[in-house]
Design a protein around this motif. Sequence first.
Motif, PDB file in Angstrom:
ATOM      1  N   MET A 161       0.811  -1.215   0.000  1.00  0.00           N
ATOM      2  CA  MET A 161       0.000   0.000   0.000  1.00  0.00           C
ATOM      3  C   MET A 161       0.848   1.270   0.000  1.00  0.00           C
ATOM      4  O   MET A 161       0.543   2.229  -0.738  1.00  0.00           O
ATOM      5  CB  MET A 161      -0.930  -0.005   1.220  1.00  0.00           C
ATOM      6  CG  MET A 161      -1.839   1.209   1.302  1.00  0.00           C
ATOM      7  SD  MET A 161      -2.906   1.444  -0.158  1.00  0.00           S
ATOM      8  CE  MET A 161      -4.151   0.185   0.141  1.00  0.00           C
ATOM      9  N   GLU A 162       1.928   1.323   0.803  1.00  0.00           N
ATOM     10  CA  GLU A 162       2.732   2.546   0.876  1.00  0.00           C
ATOM     11  C   GLU A 162       3.376   2.870  -0.478  1.00  0.00           C
ATOM     12  O   GLU A 162       3.383   4.035  -0.919  1.00  0.00           O
ATOM     13  CB  GLU A 162       3.812   2.411   1.955  1.00  0.00           C
ATOM     14  CG  GLU A 162       3.293   2.503   3.375  1.00  0.00           C
ATOM     15  CD  GLU A 162       2.495   1.287   3.803  1.00  0.00           C
ATOM     16  OE1 GLU A 162       1.601   1.423   4.652  1.00  0.00           O
ATOM     17  OE2 GLU A 162       2.775   0.178   3.271  1.00  0.00           O
ATOM     18  N   GLY A 163       3.897   1.842  -1.162  1.00  0.00           N
ATOM     19  CA  GLY A 163       4.472   2.067  -2.477  1.00  0.00           C
ATOM     20  C   GLY A 163       3.424   2.520  -3.471  1.00  0.00           C
ATOM     21  O   GLY A 163       3.678   3.390  -4.320  1.00  0.00           O
ATOM     22  N   GLU A 164       2.231   1.957  -3.388  1.00  0.00           N
ATOM     23  CA  GLU A 164       1.133   2.342  -4.291  1.00  0.00           C
ATOM     24  C   GLU A 164       0.770   3.810  -4.099  1.00  0.00           C
ATOM     25  O   GLU A 164       0.569   4.547  -5.075  1.00  0.00           O
ATOM     26  CB  GLU A 164      -0.085   1.456  -4.008  1.00  0.00           C
ATOM     27  CG  GLU A 164      -1.246   1.686  -4.953  1.00  0.00           C
ATOM     28  CD  GLU A 164      -1.082   0.987  -6.287  1.00  0.00           C
ATOM     29  OE1 GLU A 164      -1.793   1.356  -7.239  1.00  0.00           O
ATOM     30  OE2 GLU A 164      -0.243   0.059  -6.381  1.00  0.00           O
ATOM     31  N   LEU A 165       0.690   4.258  -2.838  1.00  0.00           N
ATOM     32  CA  LEU A 165       0.319   5.651  -2.560  1.00  0.00           C
ATOM     33  C   LEU A 165       1.361   6.624  -3.117  1.00  0.00           C
ATOM     34  O   LEU A 165       1.009   7.673  -3.676  1.00  0.00           O
ATOM     35  CB  LEU A 165       0.170   5.854  -1.042  1.00  0.00           C
ATOM     36  CG  LEU A 165      -0.964   5.105  -0.353  1.00  0.00           C
ATOM     37  CD1 LEU A 165      -0.901   5.304   1.155  1.00  0.00           C
ATOM     38  CD2 LEU A 165      -2.322   5.539  -0.885  1.00  0.00           C
ATOM     39  N   VAL A 166       2.632   6.262  -2.963  1.00  0.00           N
ATOM     40  CA  VAL A 166       3.705   7.180  -3.384  1.00  0.00           C
ATOM     41  C   VAL A 166       3.899   7.174  -4.895  1.00  0.00           C
ATOM     42  O   VAL A 166       4.014   8.234  -5.526  1.00  0.00           O
ATOM     43  CB  VAL A 166       5.028   6.806  -2.678  1.00  0.00           C
ATOM     44  CG1 VAL A 166       6.192   7.621  -3.248  1.00  0.00           C
ATOM     45  CG2 VAL A 166       4.907   7.043  -1.173  1.00  0.00           C
ATOM     46  N   TYR A 167       3.906   5.982  -5.502  1.00  0.00           N
ATOM     47  CA  TYR A 167       4.283   5.876  -6.912  1.00  0.00           C
ATOM     48  C   TYR A 167       3.097   5.918  -7.880  1.00  0.00           C
ATOM     49  O   TYR A 167       3.268   6.273  -9.048  1.00  0.00           O
ATOM     50  CB  TYR A 167       5.059   4.575  -7.148  1.00  0.00           C
ATOM     51  CG  TYR A 167       6.393   4.509  -6.444  1.00  0.00           C
ATOM     52  CD1 TYR A 167       7.398   5.436  -6.723  1.00  0.00           C
ATOM     53  CD2 TYR A 167       6.655   3.528  -5.502  1.00  0.00           C
ATOM     54  CE1 TYR A 167       8.632   5.373  -6.076  1.00  0.00           C
ATOM     55  CE2 TYR A 167       7.873   3.449  -4.846  1.00  0.00           C
ATOM     56  CZ  TYR A 167       8.855   4.387  -5.132  1.00  0.00           C
ATOM     57  OH  TYR A 167      10.066   4.320  -4.499  1.00  0.00           O
ATOM     58  N   LYS A 168       1.917   5.528  -7.442  1.00  0.00           N
ATOM     59  CA  LYS A 168       0.811   5.339  -8.382  1.00  0.00           C
ATOM     60  C   LYS A 168      -0.381   6.277  -8.156  1.00  0.00           C
ATOM     61  O   LYS A 168      -1.400   6.149  -8.826  1.00  0.00           O
ATOM     62  CB  LYS A 168       0.312   3.887  -8.305  1.00  0.00           C
ATOM     63  CG  LYS A 168       1.362   2.850  -8.694  1.00  0.00           C
ATOM     64  CD  LYS A 168       1.785   2.998 -10.152  1.00  0.00           C
ATOM     65  CE  LYS A 168       2.815   1.934 -10.523  1.00  0.00           C
ATOM     66  NZ  LYS A 168       3.198   2.037 -11.949  1.00  0.00           N
ATOM     67  N   THR A 169      -0.265   7.185  -7.211  1.00  0.00           N
ATOM     68  CA  THR A 169      -1.328   8.179  -7.019  1.00  0.00           C
ATOM     69  C   THR A 169      -0.697   9.567  -7.017  1.00  0.00           C
ATOM     70  O   THR A 169       0.533   9.707  -7.026  1.00  0.00           O
ATOM     71  CB  THR A 169      -2.075   7.965  -5.677  1.00  0.00           C
ATOM     72  OG1 THR A 169      -1.183   8.277  -4.594  1.00  0.00           O
ATOM     73  CG2 THR A 169      -2.587   6.544  -5.538  1.00  0.00           C
ATOM     74  N   GLN A 170      -1.533  10.573  -6.988  1.00  0.00           N
ATOM     75  CA  GLN A 170      -1.043  11.959  -6.914  1.00  0.00           C
ATOM     76  C   GLN A 170      -1.390  12.537  -5.539  1.00  0.00           C
ATOM     77  O   GLN A 170      -2.038  13.575  -5.409  1.00  0.00           O
ATOM     78  CB  GLN A 170      -1.647  12.787  -8.041  1.00  0.00           C
ATOM     79  CG  GLN A 170      -1.251  12.268  -9.421  1.00  0.00           C
ATOM     80  CD  GLN A 170      -1.804  13.107 -10.544  1.00  0.00           C
ATOM     81  OE1 GLN A 170      -1.880  14.342 -10.440  1.00  0.00           O
ATOM     82  NE2 GLN A 170      -2.183  12.452 -11.641  1.00  0.00           N
ATOM     83  N   LEU A 171      -0.937  11.825  -4.501  1.00  0.00           N
ATOM     84  CA  LEU A 171      -1.284  12.168  -3.130  1.00  0.00           C
ATOM     85  C   LEU A 171      -0.126  12.789  -2.363  1.00  0.00           C
ATOM     86  O   LEU A 171      -0.157  12.814  -1.128  1.00  0.00           O
ATOM     87  CB  LEU A 171      -1.747  10.902  -2.384  1.00  0.00           C
ATOM     88  CG  LEU A 171      -3.143  10.381  -2.692  1.00  0.00           C
ATOM     89  CD1 LEU A 171      -3.342   8.990  -2.078  1.00  0.00           C
ATOM     90  CD2 LEU A 171      -4.200  11.340  -2.147  1.00  0.00           C
ATOM     91  N   LYS A 172       0.888  13.287  -3.066  1.00  0.00           N
ATOM     92  CA  LYS A 172       2.079  13.773  -2.357  1.00  0.00           C
ATOM     93  C   LYS A 172       1.729  14.825  -1.300  1.00  0.00           C
ATOM     94  O   LYS A 172       2.178  14.735  -0.153  1.00  0.00           O
ATOM     95  CB  LYS A 172       3.074  14.361  -3.366  1.00  0.00           C
ATOM     96  CG  LYS A 172       3.817  13.307  -4.201  1.00  0.00           C
ATOM     97  CD  LYS A 172       4.889  12.625  -3.373  1.00  0.00           C
ATOM     98  CE  LYS A 172       5.658  11.577  -4.189  1.00  0.00           C
ATOM     99  NZ  LYS A 172       6.475  12.155  -5.268  1.00  0.00           N
ATOM    100  N   ARG A 173       0.937  15.837  -1.662  1.00  0.00           N
ATOM    101  CA  ARG A 173       0.603  16.885  -0.692  1.00  0.00           C
ATOM    102  C   ARG A 173      -0.167  16.301   0.497  1.00  0.00           C
ATOM    103  O   ARG A 173       0.078  16.677   1.652  1.00  0.00           O
ATOM    104  CB  ARG A 173      -0.214  17.982  -1.369  1.00  0.00           C
ATOM    105  CG  ARG A 173       0.578  18.858  -2.335  1.00  0.00           C
ATOM    106  CD  ARG A 173      -0.304  19.845  -3.052  1.00  0.00           C
ATOM    107  NE  ARG A 173      -1.267  19.173  -3.916  1.00  0.00           N
ATOM    108  CZ  ARG A 173      -2.163  19.807  -4.688  1.00  0.00           C
ATOM    109  NH1 ARG A 173      -2.225  21.128  -4.657  1.00  0.00           N
ATOM    110  NH2 ARG A 173      -2.985  19.133  -5.462  1.00  0.00           N
ATOM    111  N   GLU A 174      -1.093  15.388   0.197  1.00  0.00           N
ATOM    112  CA  GLU A 174      -1.871  14.780   1.271  1.00  0.00           C
ATOM    113  C   GLU A 174      -0.988  13.931   2.189  1.00  0.00           C
ATOM    114  O   GLU A 174      -1.167  13.918   3.418  1.00  0.00           O
ATOM    115  CB  GLU A 174      -2.984  13.915   0.669  1.00  0.00           C
ATOM    116  CG  GLU A 174      -4.106  14.680   0.001  1.00  0.00           C
ATOM    117  CD  GLU A 174      -3.791  15.134  -1.419  1.00  0.00           C
ATOM    118  OE1 GLU A 174      -4.657  15.754  -2.054  1.00  0.00           O
ATOM    119  OE2 GLU A 174      -2.659  14.854  -1.897  1.00  0.00           O
ATOM    120  N   ILE A 175      -0.002  13.225   1.607  1.00  0.00           N
ATOM    121  CA  ILE A 175       0.914  12.418   2.410  1.00  0.00           C
ATOM    122  C   ILE A 175       1.781  13.320   3.295  1.00  0.00           C
ATOM    123  O   ILE A 175       2.000  13.020   4.480  1.00  0.00           O
ATOM    124  CB  ILE A 175       1.793  11.537   1.493  1.00  0.00           C
ATOM    125  CG1 ILE A 175       0.926  10.463   0.814  1.00  0.00           C
ATOM    126  CG2 ILE A 175       2.922  10.887   2.288  1.00  0.00           C
ATOM    127  CD1 ILE A 175       1.654   9.669  -0.249  1.00  0.00           C
TER     128      ILE A 175
END
Length: 573
Positions: free
Chosen positions: A471-485
């Motif tokens: 899940m962590e790799g998916e959030l970083v590499y496959k979504t545009q959630l950088k600001r939210e992270i």
Amino acid sequence: MIIIDRIRIKGFRSIQSLQMSLGRSSILLGANNCGKSTVLKALELALTNDIVVEKEDFHVERSGSFSDTLWVDVRFVPLNEEGKRFSAFQDEWHKEFNGMIRRDHYRREYFAFRTKFQKLADGEIKRTRYVLNHWDGEKLGQTLDELPSSLQVVSIDAEENLREDLKNERSFVSRMVVGLGSALEEHPDYADTPIEDLRQRLDSLCEALEGPGAQLPDDVTLTADNIEEFFSLVKSDSEKIIPFSALQGKGSQKSLAILSIVALVDLLTKQAHLQNRPLFMLIAAEEPEIHLHPNAQRALMAQLKSMSHQFIVSTHSPYVASVCEPNEFRSMIKTGENIQVRWLPQNIDPLETRAIKRLILRFRGETLFARGLIFVEGVTEEQLLRGMFQIYFGDDPSAFGISIVGVDGKSYAPFLMLALSLKKPFCVISDNDGDARHVVQKQLSETEKRLHCVAKDNQSGLFFLSPGLAMEGELVYKTQLKREIYDALLACNTSPNTSQKSRRLQYERLLAMTSRELKRRLEKKKAEYSSFLGDIIAQNIYGQPIENLLPQAVLQAFELISVWIGKKEKRLV
């Protein structure tokens, strides 16, 4: 010992045709109008003459007219000391069922009969009972003019009320009070004999129902004589023993009715023992949880199960379900005119049983009542999925009857078995690192073979993150959630007293991280970041399209869930 192991219903109320197995305890689950209460009433029709059948009790055909007949079949079988089906009835039951016992093709004995109601031309409804000579072939034998007195059924309705029961001459309470009076006339020497074990039972149940310290008055000695007097006073609305104000609360009314039923069941059991005659006691309870707090619900279930030879309950309470065994569940599902009953395999091993019980207890039984289930690896995914669900569908999963369940690893098999057995649609949203895909697919395939069903036919499926990613790799590499992270990690590391300067410096350090470093930071903060990030995704303060916020596997799973709940997904642009 004997129990009813099969019941068959035809043309009664919402049930056009239904056959189901029963155990020593059976818990009927399902949505409203799926036939749970009808099954309980059908058992009363079969085992008593208490219920008056009216025109509206006959099933309505597709043409809109009422059927002319309805019937209920029940089959009794003997059990051994371990609670397993035995080949022959004990001598006392042979004597009781004299000439009416039959054998199946395995040479195992059973006693079965049909209670049939026929609507005549003049509007009269005629009841006739027949011995069943062949259960599977439904071959009727001799008429059964009178039910064996050893077969007793106690019905506890959702709105149990003692005074109302006493006004109904056909109710269990009224019949038992009359029987108690007759017994005291025949055996006056028992009238003043204290019944101490009954007092202990009632004190324990009274405390569970009404709260700590509640019990019978110390100066009251329980005897058969004063129990009869108690019912006489209640029936006459006397305030000598119970002030009217004490009966105005619904909870108190139900507590009093249940305590009274317990007392009468106990006396009936003692009477059968003293007279050395067989007794079968079925307790059928409709939503016993109404007006009772959770601890009282659990205590009542334990008490009723211990007192009865067979116990059947319909419930919407996760607290009631959470104290039951997995093999006791009967999930009733109505599809159009048809009602199906599903249950777990009876041969599951102890490890699987314990896993399912942990699931039920952990989620307080909610999974049994869910409209659909989402299975994920752990708490991190649970918290993230809740926020993702909310932004996609516009509300919390509970608003749609969806439960998100973390299985604490990759051992999905018991959870898949529960969902497929009870015919609950499910989605597995799984990591895709290492051999995760192979392991999860194998578990589903083996469960499907074991249960002889296919997940796709149940609107269910497996959904995997991108190859090689958790899940962590998916959030970083496959979504545009950088600001939210960044916001979620900042929330993990700061408190209300953190200065603005310190917060700015921490944020700058986060911005300077590479994607690989950011992924590692999330992995170290698993237990912390997910709840913050789930809330941030749900709020979508940056106004992103949903496609930017959710992994592709989650989007695909949510598209399937939208079919379950009949709701089109919400798109933000």
